[in-house]
Design a protein around this motif. Sequence first.
Motif, PDB file in Angstrom:
ATOM      1  N   GLY A   6      47.860  24.101  69.845  1.00  0.00           N
ATOM      2  CA  GLY A   6      48.406  23.856  71.185  1.00  0.00           C
ATOM      3  C   GLY A   6      48.831  25.108  71.926  1.00  0.00           C
ATOM      4  N   MET A   8      49.311  27.765  74.726  1.00  0.00           N
ATOM      5  CA  MET A   8      49.311  27.882  76.190  1.00  0.00           C
ATOM      6  C   MET A   8      49.853  29.249  76.525  1.00  0.00           C
ATOM      7  SD  MET A   8      49.753  24.742  78.222  1.00  0.00           S
ATOM      8  CE  MET A   8      50.757  23.395  78.178  1.00  0.00           C
ATOM      9  N   ASN A  18      44.897  27.167  78.077  1.00  0.00           N
ATOM     10  CA  ASN A  18      45.471  25.849  78.287  1.00  0.00           C
ATOM     11  C   ASN A  18      45.262  24.961  77.070  1.00  0.00           C
ATOM     12  OD1 ASN A  18      46.418  23.492  79.279  1.00  0.00           O
ATOM     13  ND2 ASN A  18      45.020  23.368  81.022  1.00  0.00           N
ATOM     14  N   ASP A  19      46.341  24.695  76.346  1.00  0.00           N
ATOM     15  CA  ASP A  19      46.353  23.751  75.235  1.00  0.00           C
ATOM     16  C   ASP A  19      45.153  23.919  74.305  1.00  0.00           C
ATOM     17  OD1 ASP A  19      47.302  21.809  73.654  1.00  0.00           O
ATOM     18  OD2 ASP A  19      46.551  20.143  74.857  1.00  0.00           O
ATOM     19  N   SER A  21      43.431  24.649  70.684  1.00  0.00           N
ATOM     20  CA  SER A  21      43.648  24.597  69.242  1.00  0.00           C
ATOM     21  C   SER A  21      42.352  24.964  68.557  1.00  0.00           C
ATOM     22  CB  SER A  21      44.054  23.187  68.803  1.00  0.00           C
ATOM     23  OG  SER A  21      45.259  22.829  69.435  1.00  0.00           O
ATOM     24  N   GLY A  70      53.073  27.241  71.764  1.00  0.00           N
ATOM     25  CA  GLY A  70      52.138  26.870  70.714  1.00  0.00           C
ATOM     26  C   GLY A  70      52.334  27.757  69.503  1.00  0.00           C
TER      27      GLY A  70
END
Lengths: 248, 290
Positions: A6, A8, A18-19, A21, A70
């Motif tokens: 996650g 960011m 952006n987010d 993983s 994150g």
Amino acid sequence: MLEVKGLMVFYENALAVNDLSLKVQAGQVVGVIGSNSAGKTTLMNTLSGLILDQRIKELRKGGERITIMGKVIHEGQDISDMPAYERVRLGIVLCRERHPVFPDSTVLENLAIAGHLRSKVEVAQTTELCFDLFPNLTRWRRRKAGFLSGGEQQMLAIGMALVVRPRLLLLDEPLLGLSPAMQEKVVEAIRSVREKTGVTIVIAEQFARPILPMLDFGYVIENGMLTLTGSGRDLMENPEVKSAYFGL
Amino acid sequence: MLQGTIIYGFINSVMLLLVALGFNLTFGISGVANFAFGALYITAGFLAWIGLNTLGLPYWLAGPAAVFITAVLAGLLYRFVVLRVRGLVVSEVIATFGVGLAILELFRFLGFIGFEYTLPEMLDLEVSLAGVIVDGQRLAILLVGAGLTLFLWWFTRHTRTGRAFRAIAQDEHTALTLGINTERVATVSVAFGAAYAAVAALVILPLGTIAVNEGYHVLVNALAVCIVGGLGSTLGVVVASFMIGFAQTFTATYLDTSWMMVVSLLAILVILLARPSGLFGSQKQLEERI
Ligand SMILES: Nc1ncnc2c1ncn2[C@@H]1O[C@H](COP(=O)(O)OP(=O)(O)OP(=O)(O)O)[C@@H](O)[C@H]1O
Ligand SMILES: [Mg+2]
């Protein structure tokens, strides 16, 4: 081996990653494909910890605010707040974009500086390995790195990263600014590094075509977001990748 | 007369060299500005004086202790004051210059002024060089100057820390990616440069008194030598020391001693106008290529 959860990253209010993983297994070659300003460098700097230093420097200057959310997890350990130089001790080594060498030092001195954490014997061994991989550099041993061509500097930069003896090698746009022939050589060298040392590799690149064949896994990012994932072969056959990165 | 001027010019040059080496080590080689340099030089002198006269320590203890404490002080100064502005060269210059000013004026305020503030000579002998009598202290200056120059040259080329100094001056981010703790290396560099200043103080100060104003002269001289020689180049520092050193001695002999500082300032001015990267500086030209 390495996991990002996650992630960011904001520069001031602009979202650069952006987010995101992703996972890197030991021994793999993983690609991060994206065009200009996709967020590749931001991601690589976060993996290596360099962004923490950038954040501190900006703070001191009263410059832009860099916000990181994150987690970065290395072999089960949360290293999100570990400074860059300590991550190098874990074996996480970044080769930054645009051939980062020390221009005022000779090729041999550059390699010696890169051996900061290594013994003399180890440095001598990897220096030889480096000249084997990049025979072009052999005749420039005593030349100042600033006087090498861009391609030669790129080879030296990769050589320097190898001298550190990485367990996880992060390459940020290793093909940038190189001719197609030179790109072939560097790809060949990366392949042989992997065979010789078994190092895990993450490559961020916008030239997808030369590197896709050697990827175990690839992530395509656009505007900081993951848009596609898959093995190198899957991505090569994907029509979207073809149109966006192969110009077909 | 001329022989004397030449020999004293030579000694004056080595004195400049001694003072400039430490400054060059920190500012030139590692790219860390330490404009409290002159203040640290004077601090070392007073520390040695206090050790010898107030505490009654023997010289072999008071001398090294002064060097050590000066280095630690400089390291702490860097760690707790300058690190906050690290990376902003102008702020580093202003912060360290301010601290230096505070230290020097504090000594003045505390009354460290007068002819009793002197350090003992190291070598008690006299020799005749080409018919000119040279005292032991000036011989010590020549020996220590040569020793420290060779050591610095070797250190920056053949040790891990020395290479790290060069690395952080050229590209801090790349240094970080190679596992170099850049802030620690910068602190070590400041402490190391301060130790050089302290040794220079111990060998040069016995020629006169420990005077607060000397702190400002030392900074200007070190700056002049480093700018003329090209920041970071040990060879450049040696050559520039001799150019300015001889120019100063000839000026002092044929004009007046009060013109010596003017020579240093003029040298800075001329080089900045004619060749901003210094006689041996190559950094700027290289950077343009990348
Ligand atoms: N220091 C910074 N300050 C502000 N914005 C930044 C900074 N660095 C990157 N960005 C922005 O973040 C986004 C991602 O940039 P990044 O450098 O990570 O992209 P990239 O994929 O590496 O691009 P390229 O292929 O051009 O190197 C871009 O929109 C960029 O403008
Ligand atoms: Mg980039």
